[in-house]
Design a protein around this motif. Structure first.
Motif, PDB file in Angstrom:
ATOM      1  N   ALA A   1      -5.621   2.552   0.761  1.00 15.02           N
ATOM      2  CA  ALA A   1      -5.326   1.231   0.817  1.00 15.02           C
ATOM      3  C   ALA A   1      -6.371   0.602   2.048  1.00 15.02           C
ATOM      4  O   ALA A   1      -6.740  -0.716   1.553  1.00 15.02           O
ATOM      5  N   PRO A   2      -6.499   0.956   3.357  1.00 12.20           N
ATOM      6  CA  PRO A   2      -7.505   0.401   4.033  1.00 12.20           C
ATOM      7  C   PRO A   2      -8.983   0.230   3.524  1.00 12.20           C
ATOM      8  O   PRO A   2      -9.603  -0.745   3.828  1.00 12.20           O
ATOM      9  N   LYS A   3      -9.472   1.238   2.867  1.00 13.52           N
ATOM     10  CA  LYS A   3     -10.930   1.233   2.233  1.00 13.52           C
ATOM     11  C   LYS A   3     -10.732  -0.077   1.324  1.00 13.52           C
ATOM     12  O   LYS A   3     -11.807  -0.542   1.264  1.00 13.52           O
ATOM     13  N   LEU A   4      -9.727   0.033   0.330  1.00 13.74           N
ATOM     14  CA  LEU A   4      -9.777  -1.023  -0.540  1.00 13.74           C
ATOM     15  C   LEU A   4      -9.532  -2.501   0.154  1.00 13.74           C
ATOM     16  O   LEU A   4     -10.432  -3.381  -0.419  1.00 13.74           O
ATOM     17  N   ALA A   5      -8.918  -2.567   1.038  1.00  7.29           N
ATOM     18  CA  ALA A   5      -8.606  -3.876   1.859  1.00  7.29           C
ATOM     19  C   ALA A   5      -9.747  -4.253   2.415  1.00  7.29           C
ATOM     20  O   ALA A   5     -10.182  -5.551   2.414  1.00  7.29           O
ATOM     21  N   GLN A   6     -10.931  -3.444   2.849  1.00 10.47           N
ATOM     22  CA  GLN A   6     -12.156  -3.827   3.455  1.00 10.47           C
ATOM     23  C   GLN A   6     -12.894  -4.573   2.383  1.00 10.47           C
ATOM     24  O   GLN A   6     -13.810  -5.413   2.912  1.00 10.47           O
ATOM     25  N   GLN A   7     -12.770  -4.184   1.336  1.00  9.01           N
ATOM     26  CA  GLN A   7     -13.342  -4.652   0.138  1.00  9.01           C
ATOM     27  C   GLN A   7     -12.818  -5.856  -0.683  1.00  9.01           C
ATOM     28  O   GLN A   7     -13.101  -6.566  -1.633  1.00  9.01           O
ATOM     29  N   GLY A   8     -11.660  -6.364  -0.016  1.00 14.48           N
ATOM     30  CA  GLY A   8     -10.687  -7.501  -0.556  1.00 14.48           C
ATOM     31  C   GLY A   8      -9.744  -7.146  -1.679  1.00 14.48           C
ATOM     32  O   GLY A   8      -9.314  -8.026  -2.330  1.00 14.48           O
ATOM     33  N   TRP A   9      -9.573  -5.847  -1.676  1.00 18.04           N
ATOM     34  CA  TRP A   9      -8.629  -5.622  -2.823  1.00 18.04           C
ATOM     35  C   TRP A   9      -7.299  -4.855  -2.373  1.00 18.04           C
ATOM     36  O   TRP A   9      -7.227  -4.529  -1.153  1.00 18.04           O
ATOM     37  N   THR A  10      -6.189  -5.010  -3.132  1.00 22.45           N
ATOM     38  CA  THR A  10      -5.137  -4.751  -2.728  1.00 22.45           C
ATOM     39  C   THR A  10      -4.570  -3.574  -3.292  1.00 22.45           C
ATOM     40  O   THR A  10      -4.541  -3.822  -4.891  1.00 22.45           O
ATOM     41  N   LEU A  11      -4.370  -2.203  -2.863  1.00 21.23           N
ATOM     42  CA  LEU A  11      -3.698  -1.087  -4.091  1.00 21.23           C
ATOM     43  C   LEU A  11      -2.452  -1.442  -4.393  1.00 21.23           C
ATOM     44  O   LEU A  11      -1.470  -1.924  -3.712  1.00 21.23           O
ATOM     45  N   LEU A  12      -2.149  -1.374  -5.860  1.00 21.02           N
ATOM     46  CA  LEU A  12      -1.127  -1.472  -6.407  1.00 21.02           C
ATOM     47  C   LEU A  12      -0.324  -0.163  -6.486  1.00 21.02           C
ATOM     48  O   LEU A  12       0.754   0.043  -6.372  1.00 21.02           O
ATOM     49  N   ALA A  13      -1.075   0.838  -6.909  1.00 23.56           N
ATOM     50  CA  ALA A  13      -0.490   2.174  -7.295  1.00 23.56           C
ATOM     51  C   ALA A  13      -1.655   3.346  -7.312  1.00 23.56           C
ATOM     52  O   ALA A  13      -2.749   3.097  -7.610  1.00 23.56           O
ATOM     53  N   ILE A  14      -1.141   4.677  -6.920  1.00 24.31           N
ATOM     54  CA  ILE A  14      -1.879   5.794  -7.373  1.00 24.31           C
ATOM     55  C   ILE A  14      -1.559   6.356  -8.468  1.00 24.31           C
ATOM     56  O   ILE A  14      -0.274   6.591  -8.722  1.00 24.31           O
ATOM     57  N   VAL A  15      -2.552   6.209  -9.527  1.00 24.33           N
ATOM     58  CA  VAL A  15      -2.069   6.633 -11.000  1.00 24.33           C
ATOM     59  C   VAL A  15      -1.852   8.431 -11.017  1.00 24.33           C
ATOM     60  O   VAL A  15      -1.103   8.958 -11.455  1.00 24.33           O
TER      61      VAL A  15
END
Length: 81
Positions: free
Chosen positions: A61-75
């Motif tokens: 989640a923090p890695k994605l947030a740095q790129q402007g994304w919000t994690l919804l789910a780990i599939v």
């Protein structure tokens, strides 16, 4: 071999190599707002994040947030090759 073959083979080998620290790969869903964009992706994570979906989410989640994304789910959690 021609002069172009060896550099091409080296490039292919570098692109095919995974990071040495990756212990697993996870498939995830993420979103970006304004405008809404949805993403299904795969990320490499260290061994400490491979025990559960919750651990993977905490690491990713923090890695994605740095790129402007919000994690919804780990599939799913996949073993590294």
């Amino acid at each position: 071999m021609t002069g172009k073959t060896i550099p091409l083979l080296a490039l292919i080998a570098l692109l095919a190599a995974e990071p040495a620290s990756a212990a697993c790969r996870v498939e995830y869903k993420a979103k970006r707002d304004n405008p809404l964009k949805l993403d299904f992706g795969v990320a490499s994570l260290p061994d400490s994040a491979c025990a559960s979906k919750q651990a993977a989410a905490a690491a990713l989640a923090p890695k994605l947030a740095q790129q402007g994304w919000t994690l919804l789910a780990i599939v799913s959690i996949l073993a590294s090759k």
